[in-house]
Design a protein around this motif. Structure first.
Motif, PDB file in Angstrom:
ATOM      1  N   ALA A   1      28.614 -16.017  86.766  1.00 54.66           N
ATOM      2  CA  ALA A   1      27.428 -16.150  87.600  1.00 54.66           C
ATOM      3  C   ALA A   1      26.584 -14.894  87.694  1.00 54.66           C
ATOM      4  CB  ALA A   1      27.815 -16.608  88.999  1.00 54.66           C
TER       5      ALA A   1
ATOM      6  N   PHE B   1      20.704 -21.998  89.274  1.00 52.47           N
ATOM      7  CA  PHE B   1      21.208 -21.046  90.248  1.00 52.47           C
ATOM      8  C   PHE B   1      20.198 -19.932  90.497  1.00 52.47           C
ATOM      9  CE2 PHE B   1      25.022 -22.836  88.297  1.00 52.47           C
ATOM     10  CZ  PHE B   1      25.682 -23.281  89.429  1.00 52.47           C
ATOM     11  N   ASP B   2      20.244 -19.405  91.694  1.00 53.35           N
ATOM     12  CA  ASP B   2      19.475 -18.216  92.037  1.00 53.35           C
ATOM     13  C   ASP B   2      20.193 -16.999  91.469  1.00 53.35           C
ATOM     14  OD1 ASP B   2      18.636 -20.256  93.938  1.00 53.35           O
ATOM     15  OD2 ASP B   2      17.678 -18.651  95.050  1.00 53.35           O
ATOM     16  N   CYS B   3      19.446 -16.022  91.038  1.00 49.99           N
ATOM     17  CA  CYS B   3      19.977 -14.720  90.665  1.00 49.99           C
ATOM     18  C   CYS B   3      18.891 -13.708  91.007  1.00 49.99           C
ATOM     19  CB  CYS B   3      20.379 -14.684  89.185  1.00 49.99           C
ATOM     20  SG  CYS B   3      19.064 -15.112  88.021  1.00 49.99           S
TER      21      CYS B   3
ATOM     22  N   GLN C   1      18.732 -18.883  86.822  1.00 49.31           N
ATOM     23  CA  GLN C   1      19.732 -18.950  85.761  1.00 49.31           C
ATOM     24  C   GLN C   1      20.111 -20.420  85.584  1.00 49.31           C
ATOM     25  OE1 GLN C   1      23.536 -17.150  86.690  1.00 49.31           O
ATOM     26  NE2 GLN C   1      23.670 -16.402  84.589  1.00 49.31           N
TER      27      GLN C   1
ATOM     28  N   SER D   1      22.868 -23.229  84.008  1.00 45.58           N
ATOM     29  CA  SER D   1      24.276 -23.348  83.655  1.00 45.58           C
ATOM     30  C   SER D   1      24.541 -24.722  83.037  1.00 45.58           C
ATOM     31  CB  SER D   1      25.137 -23.161  84.905  1.00 45.58           C
ATOM     32  OG  SER D   1      26.495 -23.213  84.568  1.00 45.58           O
TER      33      SER D   1
ATOM     34  N   ASP E   1      26.204 -20.089  80.647  1.00 42.82           N
ATOM     35  CA  ASP E   1      25.155 -19.710  81.585  1.00 42.82           C
ATOM     36  C   ASP E   1      24.101 -18.898  80.857  1.00 42.82           C
ATOM     37  OD1 ASP E   1      26.548 -20.874  83.659  1.00 42.82           O
ATOM     38  OD2 ASP E   1      27.408 -18.996  84.361  1.00 42.82           O
TER      39      ASP E   1
ATOM     40  N   CYS F   1      19.784 -14.354  83.300  1.00 43.90           N
ATOM     41  CA  CYS F   1      18.948 -14.403  84.490  1.00 43.90           C
ATOM     42  C   CYS F   1      17.530 -13.999  84.082  1.00 43.90           C
ATOM     43  CB  CYS F   1      19.517 -13.448  85.544  1.00 43.90           C
ATOM     44  SG  CYS F   1      18.634 -13.432  87.094  1.00 43.90           S
TER      45      CYS F   1
ATOM     46  N   PRO G   1      13.843 -20.588  91.098  1.00 39.12           N
ATOM     47  CA  PRO G   1      14.840 -21.627  90.852  1.00 39.12           C
ATOM     48  C   PRO G   1      14.448 -22.986  91.438  1.00 39.12           C
ATOM     49  CG  PRO G   1      15.880 -19.640  91.683  1.00 39.12           C
ATOM     50  CD  PRO G   1      14.408 -19.441  91.788  1.00 39.12           C
TER      51      PRO G   1
ATOM     52  N   ARG H   1      14.913 -27.447  90.239  1.00 43.41           N
ATOM     53  CA  ARG H   1      15.938 -28.263  90.918  1.00 43.41           C
ATOM     54  C   ARG H   1      15.448 -29.667  91.111  1.00 43.41           C
ATOM     55  NH1 ARG H   1      17.343 -23.215  94.328  1.00 43.41           N
ATOM     56  NH2 ARG H   1      19.120 -22.519  93.152  1.00 43.41           N
TER      57      ARG H   1
END
Length: 163
Positions: A21, A68-70, A79, A81, A151, A154, A159, A163
């Protein structure tokens, strides 16, 4: 399958995902920020290369990614995955070893583990592959279940837009 076996496999999957991650900043070779499309394409290519190692085991279609947030230099980034799992893989140790050999040839540094669980689950074989400037990848397998995860790097972006 027992609750313990489900829990053990879930923990192994979560550990592999957690280790992946924290990707670094995505930049191109010219030092320019990598675009979202470039990051996704790079991760998809790596994901497909892992699936192609055992086409009789893995589905060959690429699933919709989890988002995902990064952070890049304190700025919110995104990011992607890619993950797939299968039940009762043949030769789980061989499956994971092949992935490790592939990623090693591609210039990744590997972290490998092999752990005896219970008689129902057997050995848990896992490999995590990391390299600067590349997506991160992992595979874990037992006689009960196997998964592969890649993954993206980033990259700058919101993000919530994905979604």
């Amino acid at each position: 399958m027992t609750t313990r076996a489900h829990t053990t496999i879930a923990v192994a999957i979560l550990a592999a995902a957690a280790s992946l991650a924290l990707s670094g900043c995505g930049t191109t070779r010219a030092g320019q920020p990598m675009t979202i499309d470039e990051a996704k394409a790079e991760a998809i290519a790596e994901f497909r290369s892992a699936l192609a190692l055992a086409p009789d085991t893995w589905p060959q279609e690429v699933p919709k990614p989890a988002v995902f947030d990064c952070r890049i230099d304190g700025v919110r980034a995104v990011q992607f995955s890619y993950f797939v799992a299968v039940e009762a893989p043949a030769a789980p140790g061989v499956l994971v070893a092949q992935a490790g050999e592939h990623w090693e040839r591609e210039g990744y540094e590997l972290s490998k583990t092999q752990t005896e669980m219970d008689p129902e689950t057997g050995q848990v074989y896992a490999v995590v592959a990391r390299a600067d400037g590349k997506p991160r990848a992992s595979m874990a397998a037992t006689k009960v279940r196997a998964h592969v995860n890649v993954d993206s790097r980033c990259v700058l972006g919101d993000p919530d837009d994905y979604r």
